[in-house]
Design a protein around this motif. Structure first.
Motif, mmCIF file in Angstrom:
data_model
loop_
_atom_site.group_PDB
_atom_site.id
_atom_site.type_symbol
_atom_site.label_atom_id
_atom_site.label_comp_id
_atom_site.label_asym_id
_atom_site.label_seq_id
_atom_site.Cartn_x
_atom_site.Cartn_y
_atom_site.Cartn_z
ATOM 1 N N LEU A 411 42.319 42.779 32.950
ATOM 2 C CA LEU A 411 40.920 43.176 32.745
ATOM 3 C C LEU A 411 40.698 44.629 33.137
ATOM 4 N N ALA A 412 41.331 45.071 34.224
ATOM 5 C CA ALA A 412 41.149 46.457 34.654
ATOM 6 C C ALA A 412 41.812 47.446 33.690
ATOM 7 N N LEU A 413 42.984 47.107 33.173
ATOM 8 C CA LEU A 413 43.680 48.013 32.260
ATOM 9 C C LEU A 413 42.981 48.128 30.910
ATOM 10 N N ASN A 414 42.219 47.116 30.520
ATOM 11 C CA ASN A 414 41.560 47.115 29.208
ATOM 12 C C ASN A 414 40.042 47.179 29.331
ATOM 13 N N ARG A 415 39.549 47.722 30.411
ATOM 14 C CA ARG A 415 38.109 47.712 30.652
ATOM 15 C C ARG A 415 37.352 48.584 29.644
ATOM 16 N N ARG A 416 37.974 49.628 29.111
ATOM 17 C CA ARG A 416 37.287 50.489 28.149
ATOM 18 C C ARG A 416 37.152 49.822 26.786
#
Length: 527
Positions: A411-416
Motif C-alpha cells: 500500500l505504501a509503495l503504490n500510494r500515488r
C-alpha cells in the motif's frame, strides 16, 4: 481447572455467532463475532481431535465465523438469483491476467503451506539432552502442523475476502473502539480490585498472579491470556480512535465522540501499567492525528520493514541492546531485569536457531535450549519472531511475517496510484503497532491476521480497479462499419443570409418552416 460455566460459554459460542449473523449484516457480524470471541471466551482452554491442533477460542471463533459467512452469502445468492441472471458478464472489463498482489499472495500462501512439510522432512533425528529425549518428527506430525497452519491462515482469508472495502475498514475501527470502551470498565475494575474476573467466572487463572503486580498496584487482564495482550489491544484501539477522529472530520460527522473515546482509552492504558504498549501509542499517535495518508503509510511501511528484518539486524548486532537496557534501568530496575532476561533468552534461542537456519527445528519443544547434563529447559520464548524462526526457520519466518507485513508495504509503495482513504491508512498504523509488539511479546492473534487480510484485500481491489480504468474503452454497438480513413471530405456550400433569419433570431422562434415559406416571406419583404 475450568468450571461448568467456562465449558458452557466455550461450547455454545457457535450458537452466539449464529445469532449475531442473524441480527447484523455480514461485515459488522464478522467483526463483532471475532472481537467478542477474543475478549470474552475463556483463555487456555480447548479440546483435542486426532491429526489437528488443539481447538482453542481462536480456532473455534474463526471456524464459526467462516461457516456463517459462507451460509449467509449462499442465502443471499439464492434470494438474488434472478438479479444475477439478468446481469451480463460484459458489464465490467476484467483484467486479462492476475494482478501483482494476487501473485504475491499466492506465493506467500505456498510458502506457508510448504514450510511445515519441509520442517518435518529435515527433523527426523531425535534430540538428546541428558535424560531428556525428544523424538524426531514423523509424517504424522505434518498433518498436525498443516492443520495449525490452516487455522493460522483462516482469519487472514476472512479479512481478505470480506473486509477489503474502505467502508469495512471504518467498521473495523469502530467495532474495536466500541468493544474496548466497554471492556475498559472491566479492566479498570481489575486495576482497583486485582485481576480475578477470570478466576471468579471461569474457575481458573489464565496466567501467574505475580506477573500482574506492578508499581504497587495491579495490571489487568480480564478474560485474556495475559495483561500484555490487553495492553497492546488498548494501544491499537487508542490509534483506531485517532483514525476515526480524522475520518469523522473529513466526512463532517460527529468527530468529538471519537476524540473523547481516544482520551478515555489512553487513560485506561496508562492505568493498565503496560509500559511498552503505552510507548507505542505515544510514538504513533502524532502520526495518526497530524499526518496525511502518505505520511501514515510511510511510517507503517518503515516499521513493517524493520520488523521483518529484525532477526537479521539482531544477529548482526545492529540492535543496540545494551543502550536499551540502560534506558530501562533508568526507568525501573525491575523492568530492566525483565528486559535483560528476555534479551539473554533471545541470544540463546537465536544461536540455537542458527544451527538449522533454513527450515528450523520443528515443534514439540525442539527449538528450546536444554542443559546437556540435566535436560532442564534453559530458555523462555517471548517474542513471536523467535518462536517462528526457531520452529520453521527463515523459510517459514519470512512466509508468516511476510503475510502480515507485505500488505502495508504494498500500500505504501503504490500510494500515488491507488485511492487510499484515511481510514485505511489509520488501520495500517494500527497493524504496525501490533507488529512492533511482536518483537518482545507473542501477541499475534486472529485480530492481527484479520486486519492484515483486510489491507491486502484493499490493495488487490484498488490495484485491479486502477488497471480497469487504464484499459481502452470497448464499443458495444453491433454491426457498425467504420468510415474509411481515405474518404474525401464533402464540400458544404454556405447558404446566403436570409432576411427571415433576423426575425427568427429576434423572436426566438426556431420551429422549422414549410418548404415554400422562404419565398413567400421574401415577396412580403419586397412589397
Amino acid at each position: 481447572m475450568p468450571n461448568i460455566i467456562a465449558h458452557i460459554v466455550f461450547y455454545s459460542w457457535p450458537l452466539v455467532v449464529f445469532v449475531i449473523f442473524r441480527k447484523q449484516p455480514l461485515v459488522p457480524a464478522l467483526m463483532w463475532s471475532m472481537v467478542l470471541g477474543y475478549l470474552f471466551l475463556p483463555a487456555r482452554m480447548g479440546f483435542d481431535l486426532p491429526a489437528i491442533p488443539t481447538i482453542t477460542k481462536f480456532e473455534l471463533t474463526s471456524l464459526s465465523v467462516a461457516i456463517m459467512c459462507w451460509l449467509k452469502l449462499r442465502q443471499e445468492k439464492q434470494a438474488n438469483r434472478w438479479n444475477d441472471t439478468a446481469t451480463t458478464s460484459t458489464s465490467e472489463a476484467k483484467p486479462v491476467r492476475k494482478s501483482r498482489g494476487r501473485i504475491i499472495l499466492m506465493l506467500v500462501y505456498a510458502m506457508i503451506l510448504m514450510a511445515p512439510v519441509l520442517t518435518v522432512l529435515t527433523n527426523s533425528d531425535p534430540i538428546f539432552a541428558g535424560p531428556l529425549v525428544l523424538p524426531g518428527l514423523r509424517p504424522y506430525d505434518t498433518l498436525s502442523m498443516l492443520g495449525f497452519t490452516l487455522f493460522f491462515l483462516l482469519p487472514f482469508w476472512l479479512g481478505r475476502r470480506y473486509l477489503s472495502s474502505p467502508e469495512s475498514h471504518v467498521i473495523i475501527l469502530k467495532v474495536l473502539c466500541i468493544a474496548l470502551l466497554g471492556y475498559s470498565l472491566l479492566a479498570l475494575w481489575e486495576v482497583r480490585m486485582s485481576p480475578q474476573l477470570n478466576r471468579t467466572l471461569y474457575g481458573f487463572t489464565a496466567s501467574s498472579f505475580l506477573q500482574h503486580m506492578r508499581a504497587g498496584g495491579f495490571r489487568p487482564l480480564v478474560f485474556l491470556d495475559h495483561g500484555l495482550s490487553l495492553g497492546i489491544l488498548l494501544s491499537m484501539c487508542v490509534l483506531a480512535a485517532g483514525a476515526l477522529w480524522r475520518h469523522s472530520r473529513k466526512t463532517a460527522a460527529n468527530a468529538s465522540v471519537w476524540l473523547l473515546s481516544l482520551g478515555w482509552l489512553l487513560f485506561t492504558l496508562v492505568l493498565a501499567k503496560s509500559v511498552g504498549a503505552l510507548l507505542i501509542s505515544l510514538a504513533l499517535l502524532p502520526f495518526v492525528i497530524l499526518t496525511k495518508t502518505r505520511g501514515q503509510l510511510l511510517v507503517a511501511a518503515i516499521l513493517a520493514g524493520v520488523v521483518i528484518l529484525y532477526p537479521m539486524l539482531r544477529g548482526a548486532g545492529y540492535v543496540p541492546t545494551e543502550e536499551i537496557h540502560e534506558i530501562a534501568l533508568s526507568y525501573s530496575e525491575d523492568r530492566a531485569q525483565s528486559l535483560k532476561f528476555r534479551l539473554d533468552n533471545e541470544d540463546r534461542l537465536l544461536e540455537k536457531a542458527n544451527e538449522k537456519p533454513l527450515f528450523g527445528w520443528g515443534s514439540w519443544g525442539r527449538n528450546m535450549v536444554y542443559d546437556i547434563y540435566t535436560g532442564r529447559n534453559l530458555s523462555v520464548t517471548d517474542g513471536a519472531w523467535i518462536i517462528f524462526i526457531g520452529t520453521f526457520g527463515w523459510f517459514g519466518y519470512i512466509a508468516r511475517f511476510g503475510l502480515i507485513t507485505i500488505p502495508i508495504i504494498l500500500l505504501a509503495l503504490n500510494r500515488r496510484r491507488l485511492d487510499i482513504s484515511i481510514a485505511t491508512a489509520g488501520l495500517s498504523i494500527v497493524l504496525a503497532a501490533n507488529l512492533v509488539d511482536l518483537l518482545p511479546n507473542s501477541s499475534l492473534r486472529p485480530i492481527t491476521l484479520l486486519i492484515a487480510g483486510a489491507l491486502m484485500g484493499r490493495y488487490i481491489e484498488a490495484s485491479e480497479a486502477s488497471r480497469r480504468t487504464d484499459q481502452p474503452a470497448v464499443s458495444i454497438v453491433p454491426n457498425v462499419d467504420p468510415v474509411p480513413a481515405a474518404a474525401p471530405a464533402l464540400k458544404v456550400r454556405k447558404r446566403r443570409k436570409h432576411p427571415m433569419d433576423e426575425v427568427t433570431a429576434t423572436t426566438g422562434d426556431i420551429s422549422p418552416l414549410p418548404a415554400n415559406q422562404p419565398a413567400k416571406a421574401k415577396r412580403r419583404v419586397r412589397r
